[in-house]
Every structure is written in C-alpha cells, then in structure tokens.
Write an enzyme that holds these catalytic residues in place. Structure first.
Site, PDB file in Angstrom:
ATOM      1  NE  ARG A 178      20.681 -47.741 -10.011  1.00 33.70           N
ATOM      2  CZ  ARG A 178      21.679 -48.154  -9.347  1.00 33.70           C
ATOM      3  NH1 ARG A 178      22.476 -48.499 -10.644  1.00 33.70           N
ATOM      4  NH2 ARG A 178      22.668 -48.521  -8.362  1.00 33.70           N
ATOM      5  CB  SER A 228      16.108 -45.457  -5.437  1.00 28.87           C
ATOM      6  OG  SER A 228      16.582 -45.391  -4.662  1.00 28.87           O
ATOM      7  CD  GLU A 298      16.760 -46.358  -9.897  1.00 24.61           C
ATOM      8  OE1 GLU A 298      16.818 -47.564  -9.542  1.00 24.61           O
ATOM      9  OE2 GLU A 298      17.913 -45.219  -9.292  1.00 24.61           O
TER      10      GLU A 298
END
Length: 309
Positions: A178, A228, A298
C-alpha cells in the site's frame, strides 16, 4: 489566500471558469460523503492545463492533491486549505496495444480491467472492484484477492514538481505494501502501461464475476465508505484484530465499524469527518490495548484549516 483569489489566478492562466470550483464541498467528491470544503477544486484536461495550474500552486506555495475518485480521502470538517486537482479529458484515456493496456492517470482502474477482459487479456481481474483511478491505484499499490498493481505495471509516465516529464520503470517505483514512490515524491501520474497476458474471455469474466460476488458478500458496499481503513499487519488482518477487540458495530456519531467487515468504517448517513477520525483513533487504541499491535491507516486525511482566513 482565499478560494476566490485562487479562482482569479487560475483565470489569468487561461483555465476555463467552468472548471474552477472555489470553496468546493469535498463530501460531493469523496466516497465517505463527509467532510468540509477544499479551498479550490480544478479540473484539468491535458498536460498543458495541468502545468498552468501547478504554476499557480507553486507560485503561491499552496498545498495540493491530485484527487482521483476520492475513495481513499477524507477532508476534515473545517476544510482543506489547498487545491484539489482532478485529471479529466486526455488523462482518462484507455488504449490497448498488443498485450499492453495504456491508461491515463485519471482513468478508472476498474473500467480498464473490464476493457482488458473484453480484449481477452488477463492479469487485471482483481482490479474490477477497485473504485479508484489508475493514478491512485499506482500510488497506493492497490490490490486485493492476492494480487496488486505492482505485479502488472511495466512503466509509468509522471510529472515532477519541477514540471519535467519522466518515465519510471517498476524498479524505480519503490512499490511496497500500500505504498510507492509517489508517497515520497510529489509526482503526478500522467500515464501507466500495464503488461497483461492473453487468456480465455469466458474464464476471465467468470473470475471477475466471482470476485464481484465475494465483494458484495463480504464488504459493506451498501454504505458510503473508503474501503479498508487500516493496513493489514504482517501475518494478520486488521479486520480480525478489530473484531477480536470487540469493536464490530461500534460507532461514534454517524460513523460505525462495519459488522459485515470490521476493516471498514461506514457512514450510516450523517457522519462527520470528526466522527470518522475519532472512531479511527478509538479503534487503534483499543486494538493496541487488546493485542499490542498498533494499526496503520490507509486513509489520507486532508486538513490544515489554519491556512484559511
């Protein structure tokens, strides 16, 4: 600096008035449907327009963000004292040459994956449910179902902060879980080339349908959300840790930990950005107390309201 002042400066750079939106509510442009206004939002349709907008931003020392589909962004309730740039027009192109997909930074990654399936090209099936743009997916190294963007990128054309066009190969993109070079350098993704493989169209579409079914079964797609919220710790999942901490369904104001997938925070209809960030903080503290693991987010939160006047 005010939104109207930026509007005037952009008009002086021959950016069309219809594409400049001062004091724009970002709840209309982010998937959480929450939060305050950006100082200004501007749509650019080609490289020349982008360079002219960035010229004003650099001259006035303004913060800015390239806003894709707003699926990983939250603007604080007091607003973002910067410019949100949306890549439209030329930046939304999707073309195919042999086994390569050539896409603008503002193109939909999911649309690219569906078009690849139509071309009987395999390798992007996992991306059919990712709601962001190609540029955002590369920046985040977006992934799911055991694959991620870094596995299919062949090269990326980017614009540096100095206005120089450069071409980056995979080994230069510093892909991590990520993350990528684009968190270290404030470059703009102009174009990406994905390398795919020939496949059977029926099998490709069957895989896409299976991924879609799984998403709808396991993710709270019926509510506004930003995917997420937390990165998965090595060898574990954020959702499992959150559920184990007893936080399934826990809420703050209009924000709630999804009982369908605890890795998601949902807007039940009237959540503020403060509700969401307060809930994120509570989840991180509770999971740490329960497991000793500090979750990393995130989600990108934009603010700096002190720059408003």
């Amino acid at each position: 600096m005010t939104g109207l002042e930026i509007f005037t400066y952009l008009i002086e750079q021959n950016i069309e008035e219809q594409y400049i939106h001062p004091d724009q509510p970002m709840s209309d442009y982010t998937s959480f449907h929450a939060g305050g206004c950006a100082l200004c939002m501007v749509e650019v349709h080609n490289l020349d327009e982008l360079r002219r907008v960035l010229k004003v931003i650099r001259r006035e020392y303004l913060p800015y963000i390239i806003l894709g589909n707003g699926t990983n962004i939250l603007v604080e309730d007091k607003g973002y004292s910067g410019v949100a740039i949306m890549l439209k027009g030329d930046f939304e192109k999707i073309e195919f040459s042999g086994q390569e997909a050539i896409c603008g930074g503002g193109a939909s990654i999911a649309k690219t994956a569906r078009m690849a399936a139509e071309q009987s090209l395999s390798g992007m099936e996992f991306a059919c449910g990712i709601p962001g743009t190609v540029g955002g997916a590369i920046k985040m190294n977006a992934g799911c179902f055991g694959s991620e963007v870094s596995k299919i990128v062949k090269k990326v054309k980017a614009l540096t902060t100095a206005g120089e066009e450069i071409t980056l190969r995979p080994y230069e993109l510093n892909f991590k879980y990520r993350s990528s070079l684009f968190f270290e350098k404030k470059y703009t993704v102009l174009e990406a080339v994905f390398g795919l493989e020939p496949g059977d169209s029926e099998q490709i579409n069957a895989q896409i349908q299976e991924f879609s079914r799984t998403r709808h079964e396991k993710q709270p797609l019926e509510f506004p959300n930003a995917g997420s919220i937390f990165k998965n710790p090595k060898g574990d999942s954020a959702g499992r840790l959150i559920e184990a901490a007893g936080l399934s369904g826990f809420g703050v104001g209009g924000a709630e930990v999804s009982s369908k997938h605890c890795g998601f925070i949902i807007n039940k209809g009237n959540a503020t950005a403060s509700d969401i960030t307060t809930l994120i903080g509570h989840v991180k503290r509770t999971v740490y107390k329960n497991s000793g693991i500090m979750l990393e987010t995130e989600l990108i939160v934009l603010g700096h309201p002190k720059r408003f006047r």
